[in-house]
Motif scaffolding. Structure first.
Motif, short mmCIF file in Angstrom:
data_model
loop_
_atom_site.label_atom_id
_atom_site.label_comp_id
_atom_site.label_asym_id
_atom_site.label_seq_id
_atom_site.Cartn_x
_atom_site.Cartn_y
_atom_site.Cartn_z
N PHE A 124 3.51 4.63 -3.68
CA PHE A 124 3.41 4.68 -2.21
C PHE A 124 4.76 4.99 -1.59
O PHE A 124 4.88 5.84 -0.69
CB PHE A 124 2.87 3.35 -1.68
N PHE A 128 5.92 8.02 1.01
CA PHE A 128 6.42 7.52 2.28
C PHE A 128 7.87 7.98 2.50
O PHE A 128 8.24 8.46 3.58
CB PHE A 128 6.34 5.98 2.27
N SER A 129 8.67 7.88 1.44
CA SER A 129 10.07 8.26 1.51
C SER A 129 10.24 9.77 1.68
O SER A 129 11.07 10.23 2.48
CB SER A 129 10.81 7.79 0.25
N TRP A 191 14.52 5.87 6.90
CA TRP A 191 13.09 5.96 7.23
C TRP A 191 12.87 5.74 8.73
O TRP A 191 12.07 6.45 9.35
CB TRP A 191 12.30 4.90 6.44
#
Length: 473
Positions: A124, A128-129, A191
């Motif tokens: 995940f 996401f990164s 992020w």
């Protein structure tokens, strides 16, 4: 009016380069100070897991986005009046491609996780990164293109030190899987900024999605994917081959030498992040004389920084690293030479990229990476892991040379002082060999290093005064 506009652009670019580099020097110092703490509180296995994640993330960033983010600088020049429509289209396209790769990954998740050694949480975090690093990269490229150096300074100064502190805090407070503390800590603030860029750009671009922008971006980026993967291979193949041919201890020593030498390239790349879009704007105006003038200053700035890092590297190793890493001080000077060549190739790359000759860029990088691997296969078994430092320098020199040859075929105008660049390259090589010999002679090493820097500063004093005049105007 045109000359006034150029003067303003030159002044803003000079300030952006100086401020951006200063911010990254501060960030680098903080990161270096955190190395002894990190190595004492994080097990080598956890540190390896974090490094592996970042390496895989960087590769996937190019694959999942089809490297489309690399077209931002050229696209901002091409679509200046519709820049936010262009950026919005690029972001939405990347959201789709990352989602599609995520769907395929999800279907065959057990297979991919077994190959990568990932847990479901790391899988995940990978996507996401990639998503938020993509938007962070696009957003900061926009800021640097427009010389928004004050905003970039604030972002860098907030992200850099706080990321290091957050990583230490999370490592100390996690009972297990401490590598997650390193990953989330170092990436977390990126992020957040990436998410803000994502929202702001989409809002300013009114969620526009136009095929013309995507077609333009992919025409530049797709041929660059082999180049980017070859660059990764060029930088990572040494570690892999040393581990297989020698042992993990030697690869650890080499990786630390490479990390210290990379400090030079990390700082120089911040200058080039501002230089490249400025160079594209001058090429667009057919004003190559000013590129010729200021590029010479950058050669010598890189040379002075290379000399400085070589001079102090033995003390840096003694101060920050355990005794088991002391061998790496014999590797650092020659790897710094490689970093100088890696920096130098960017000048030629800019011309190829401006003329949209991205296939030639890929060819040069693939050839350089292939030759580096062949040299490693020949010399590491015979001379040991130290040979990898010299083969890396040769590989990056060939990268610079090939790009120079291709650039001359594309554009034969007098854009750069190439003889001066090669003289600087020869000087940094001779100085590196001298520094290896003088590692145990601290007084003589500093005397020669400081005298060399002073002589170089005297040699380019007129260019420095000219730069300061532009900076202060």
């Amino acid at each position: 009016m045109h000359s006034e506009k150029n003067l303003s652009d030159n002044t803003k670019t000079a300030r952006a380069a100086l401020v951006n580099t200063t911010a990254n020097i501060i960030m680098t110092i903080v990161a270096m100070l955190m190395i002894p703490i990190t190595t004492r509180i994080l097990h080598t296995g956890d540190l390896g897991n974090a490094v592996s994640f970042f390496s895989i993330r960087n590769i996937c960033l190019n694959i999942f986005t089809l490297a489309s983010y690399t077209a931002v600088n050229r696209g901002l020049l091409e679509f200046h009046d519709n820049k936010f429509e262009f950026l919005s289209s690029l972001l939405l396209f990347n959201l789709v491609t990352i989602g599609l790769f995520g769907l395929v990954y999800g279907i065959f998740r057990s297979f991919f996780e077994s190959i990568l050694g990932f847990t479901p949480l790391l899988s995940f975090l990978l996507f996401f990164s990639v998503l938020l690093w993509m938007s962070y990269t696009i957003g900061t490229t926009y800021l640097l293109y427009h010389n928004r150096y004050k905003t970039m300074f604030c972002i860098t100064m907030c992200i850099g030190p706080f990321s290091q502190f957050l990583a230490i805090f999370l490592i100390l407070h996690l009972n297990s899987d401490k590598y997650l503390g390193r990953i989330i800590g170092l990436d977390g603030f990126y992020w957040i900024i990436g998410f803000l860029f994502l929202i702001l750009i989409l809002l300013k671009g009114h969620f526009t999605f136009k095929k013309i922008y995507i077609k333009y971006a992919l025409s530049l980026s797709l041929p660059l994917i082999p180049h980017l993967l070859a660059q990764t291979l060029l930088s990572q193949s040494d570690i892999i081959m040393i581990t297989n041919m020698c042992n993990s201890d030697k690869s650890g020593i080499y990786s630390m030498a490479y990390t210290i030498a990379m400090v030079l390239y990390a700082l120089l790349s911040q200058i080039m992040a501002v230089w490249s879009p400025w160079c594209y704007r001058r090429l667009n105006e057919k004003n190559t004389s000013v590129i010729y003038q200021y590029s010479k200053v950058l050669y010598f700035v890189a040379l002075i920084m290379s000399i400085g890092l070589m001079m102090i590297s033995p003390e840096a190793v003694s101060l920050f690293l355990a005794d088991s890493y002391h061998e790496c001080m014999y590797l650092i000077p020659i790897i710094i030479v490689g970093m100088f060549f890696l920096f130098s190739y960017t000048f030629f790359y800019d011309i190829e990229y401006y003329h949209k000759k991205t296939i030639l860029i890929a060819v040069a990088s693939i050839l350089a990476a292939s030759i580096n691997i062949v040299l490693n296969l020949i010399f590491i078994p015979v001379l040991g892991y130290i040979a990898a430092g010299y083969t890396t320098a040769i590989g990056y020199f060939l990268l610079m040379l090939l790009h120079m040859i291709f650039m001359k075929k594309i554009d034969n105008r007098k854009i750069y002082n190439i003889p001066m660049l090669f003289i600087a390259s020869l000087f940094v090589l001779i100085f590196a060999l001298l520094m290896v010999y003088l590692i145990d002679y601290i007084f003589l090493r500093y005397l020669i290093g400081i005298l060399s820097i002073l002589i170089l500063l005297f040699f380019i004093r007129k260019d420095i005064f000219s730069f300061l005049k532009v900076f202060l105007s």
